[in-house]
Design a protein around this motif. Structure first.
Motif, PDB file in Angstrom:
ATOM      1  N   ARG A  10      -4.203 -46.541  -8.018  1.00 40.85           N
ATOM      2  CA  ARG A  10      -2.865 -45.983  -8.210  1.00 40.85           C
ATOM      3  C   ARG A  10      -1.827 -46.782  -7.434  1.00 40.85           C
ATOM      4  O   ARG A  10      -0.749 -47.091  -7.946  1.00 40.85           O
ATOM      5  N   ASP A  11      -2.147 -47.127  -6.183  1.00 47.81           N
ATOM      6  CA  ASP A  11      -1.197 -47.878  -5.370  1.00 47.81           C
ATOM      7  C   ASP A  11      -0.961 -49.273  -5.935  1.00 47.81           C
ATOM      8  O   ASP A  11       0.166 -49.774  -5.925  1.00 47.81           O
ATOM      9  N   ILE A  38      -2.032 -57.012  -2.827  1.00 45.94           N
ATOM     10  CA  ILE A  38      -3.056 -57.499  -1.897  1.00 45.94           C
ATOM     11  C   ILE A  38      -3.096 -56.622  -0.654  1.00 45.94           C
ATOM     12  O   ILE A  38      -4.171 -56.302  -0.117  1.00 45.94           O
ATOM     13  N   GLY A  39      -1.928 -56.195  -0.171  1.00 44.30           N
ATOM     14  CA  GLY A  39      -1.874 -55.334   1.003  1.00 44.30           C
ATOM     15  C   GLY A  39      -2.571 -54.005   0.773  1.00 44.30           C
ATOM     16  O   GLY A  39      -3.293 -53.516   1.657  1.00 44.30           O
ATOM     17  N   TYR A  40      -2.396 -53.422  -0.399  1.00 45.64           N
ATOM     18  CA  TYR A  40      -3.039 -52.147  -0.697  1.00 45.64           C
ATOM     19  C   TYR A  40      -4.558 -52.280  -0.801  1.00 45.64           C
ATOM     20  O   TYR A  40      -5.287 -51.326  -0.534  1.00 45.64           O
ATOM     21  N   VAL A  41      -5.035 -53.457  -1.188  1.00 47.91           N
ATOM     22  CA  VAL A  41      -6.479 -53.662  -1.357  1.00 47.91           C
ATOM     23  C   VAL A  41      -7.140 -54.137  -0.073  1.00 47.91           C
ATOM     24  O   VAL A  41      -8.181 -53.609   0.337  1.00 47.91           O
ATOM     25  N   LEU A  42      -6.540 -55.117   0.586  1.00 45.74           N
ATOM     26  CA  LEU A  42      -7.177 -55.757   1.735  1.00 45.74           C
ATOM     27  C   LEU A  42      -6.551 -55.380   3.069  1.00 45.74           C
ATOM     28  O   LEU A  42      -7.095 -55.737   4.122  1.00 45.74           O
ATOM     29  N   GLY A  43      -5.433 -54.667   3.052  1.00 42.62           N
ATOM     30  CA  GLY A  43      -4.834 -54.201   4.296  1.00 42.62           C
ATOM     31  C   GLY A  43      -5.629 -53.044   4.864  1.00 42.62           C
ATOM     32  O   GLY A  43      -6.571 -52.539   4.251  1.00 42.62           O
ATOM     33  N   PRO A  44      -5.279 -52.586   6.046  1.00 41.76           N
ATOM     34  CA  PRO A  44      -5.983 -51.439   6.639  1.00 41.76           C
ATOM     35  C   PRO A  44      -5.679 -50.161   5.867  1.00 41.76           C
ATOM     36  O   PRO A  44      -4.639 -50.063   5.202  1.00 41.76           O
ATOM     37  N   PRO A  45      -6.551 -49.172   5.920  1.00 41.97           N
ATOM     38  CA  PRO A  45      -6.264 -47.896   5.261  1.00 41.97           C
ATOM     39  C   PRO A  45      -4.937 -47.322   5.764  1.00 41.97           C
ATOM     40  O   PRO A  45      -4.655 -47.335   6.959  1.00 41.97           O
ATOM     41  N   GLY A  46      -4.127 -46.843   4.821  1.00 39.08           N
ATOM     42  CA  GLY A  46      -2.819 -46.323   5.184  1.00 39.08           C
ATOM     43  C   GLY A  46      -1.721 -47.365   5.157  1.00 39.08           C
ATOM     44  O   GLY A  46      -0.547 -47.037   5.365  1.00 39.08           O
ATOM     45  N   TRP A  47      -2.086 -48.644   4.902  1.00 42.46           N
ATOM     46  CA  TRP A  47      -1.054 -49.687   4.841  1.00 42.46           C
ATOM     47  C   TRP A  47      -0.091 -49.392   3.712  1.00 42.46           C
ATOM     48  O   TRP A  47      -0.474 -48.934   2.631  1.00 42.46           O
ATOM     49  N   ALA A  76       4.606 -40.398   0.781  1.00 42.51           N
ATOM     50  CA  ALA A  76       3.786 -39.205   0.621  1.00 42.51           C
ATOM     51  C   ALA A  76       2.831 -39.318  -0.551  1.00 42.51           C
ATOM     52  O   ALA A  76       1.837 -38.611  -0.625  1.00 42.51           O
ATOM     53  N   ALA A  77       3.129 -40.213  -1.491  1.00 45.24           N
ATOM     54  CA  ALA A  77       2.282 -40.365  -2.677  1.00 45.24           C
ATOM     55  C   ALA A  77       1.090 -41.245  -2.419  1.00 45.24           C
ATOM     56  O   ALA A  77       0.179 -41.326  -3.259  1.00 45.24           O
ATOM     57  N   THR A  78       1.052 -41.929  -1.263  1.00 47.93           N
ATOM     58  CA  THR A  78      -0.084 -42.789  -0.958  1.00 47.93           C
ATOM     59  C   THR A  78      -1.140 -42.005  -0.224  1.00 47.93           C
ATOM     60  O   THR A  78      -0.933 -40.869   0.173  1.00 47.93           O
ATOM     61  N   THR A  79      -2.304 -42.621  -0.053  1.00 45.51           N
ATOM     62  CA  THR A  79      -3.424 -41.933   0.603  1.00 45.51           C
ATOM     63  C   THR A  79      -3.778 -42.678   1.875  1.00 45.51           C
ATOM     64  O   THR A  79      -4.579 -43.598   1.849  1.00 45.51           O
ATOM     65  N   PRO A  80      -3.198 -42.313   3.019  1.00 43.74           N
ATOM     66  CA  PRO A  80      -3.550 -42.998   4.261  1.00 43.74           C
ATOM     67  C   PRO A  80      -4.909 -42.574   4.754  1.00 43.74           C
ATOM     68  O   PRO A  80      -5.452 -41.549   4.341  1.00 43.74           O
TER      69      PRO A  80
END
Length: 320
Positions: free
Chosen positions: A281-282, A293-302, A315-319
């Motif tokens: 989704r992100d 790339i940030g959403y895939v390889l960044g830290p959770p919550g990036w 708020a729509a993302t999943t940290p």
């Protein structure tokens, strides 16, 4: 009966004869004893109005919840099958590295080869575990293990179904001449050891043990979703790696277990895959390749700065 089981066991390739499978009945026995203790000590009663500042109900110390425990045990059963499949693929690659690439081949009958294998697996487990918490795509494989808001021996069986990144991280061992069978043996020893650190029934151990080894106290911190406990104490058998690489955190108070954003489901497939869906989704909503790339390889919550600055989007993302 025992002869039949022995015959079946002997048909399994030696590198895949997993000591974890032999330990499984003992795991279930220990879970049963701990659950019985929870009943006798009335720890599995609902926690009533005891809640975190965020409104989450706090389970009683050492408590069990039937659906939660059954979910964890079932996930462990499935994990045993998926892990065997992944290890079968890993064995092929390790055999090639060991036979054709390694500059030397360490003797399988030497005690120091076994010691080196155990130490090497534990060191590489630390880094594989740390990567699993710091790279979101890999976190998607691992987060199910952290999804329970209870911390007991059944939680230890709430395992991932995809351990492919661990196979990649172990590759230096056969490349350096460690026999593939010993690599898998070392990881099985680590899994058996780590089963016993998933409990609230054991307080702190003798100080020298706490200094060197991963213990229930250290691992309770690892499963905490409290800000000061996030991404700490990655060690498998030894905690010295965390002390050396700066990721150690002592237990200061009872942790709040589970994910920072609770999943609120006992559906096995959803528990294993919901973070993959969140990543998809992100990525679809991202405007640039850098964001994807940030959403895939960044830290959770990036999230990119522009999103972080707008609460209605964040708020729509999943940290994590």
């Amino acid at each position: 009966m025992l002869e039949t089981l022995s015959a079946v066991w002997s048909t399994i390739p030696a590198p895949l004869q997993d000591p974890v499978a032999l330990a499984a009945p003992f795991f279930l026995l220990v879970i049963g004893l701990e659950a019985l203790a929870a009943v006798l000590l009335e720890d599995e009663r609902p926690a009533g109005e005891r809640r975190t500042p965020g409104g989450r109900v706090v389970p009683r110390r050492g408590g069990y919840e039937r659906r939660d425990a059954l979910t964890s045990i079932t996930m462990g059963v499935v994990s045993a099958g998926t892990m065997a499949a992944w290890k079968g693929l890993g064995l092929l690659g390790y055999a090639v590295l060991f036979a054709y690439v390694a500059p030397w081949q360490l003797p399988v009958d030497a005690w120091w080869t076994w010691a080196l294998a155990l130490l090497g697996v534990d060191f590489l487990f630390y880094w594989a575990h740390r990567i699993a918490h710091r790279v979101r795509l890999v976190w998607a494989t691992h987060q199910a293990h952290h999804s329970s808001e209870y911390f007991n021996f059944s939680t230890a069986l709430r395992q991932k179904w995809n351990n492919s990144h661990e196979l990649v991280l172990w590759a230096p061992l056969p490349l350096l001449g460690v026999p593939p069978a010993l690599v898998f043996f070392g990881f099985s020893v680590s899994l058996v050891y780590q089963f016993f650190v998933h409990t609230e029934r054991v307080d702190r151990l003798w100080r020298p043990v706490e200094l060197v080894f991963n213990t229930p106290s250290h691992h309770r911190v690892h499963h905490g979703s409290d800000p000061e406990y996030l991404d700490r104490n990655y060690g498998g058998i030894l905690i010295v790696w965390d002390r050396f690489f700066g990721s150690f955190q002592p237990e200061r108070h009872r942790p709040t277990y589970g994910l920072t954003v609770p999943v609120r489901t006992y559906h096995l497939l959803r528990l294993q895959t919901h973070e993959y869906a969140a990543i998809a989704r992100d990525v679809r909503a991202a405007g640039t390749w850098r964001e994807r790339i940030g959403y895939v390889l960044g830290p959770p919550g990036w999230r990119p700065a522009v999103v972080a600055a707008r609460p209605e989007i964040a708020a729509a993302t999943t940290p994590k």
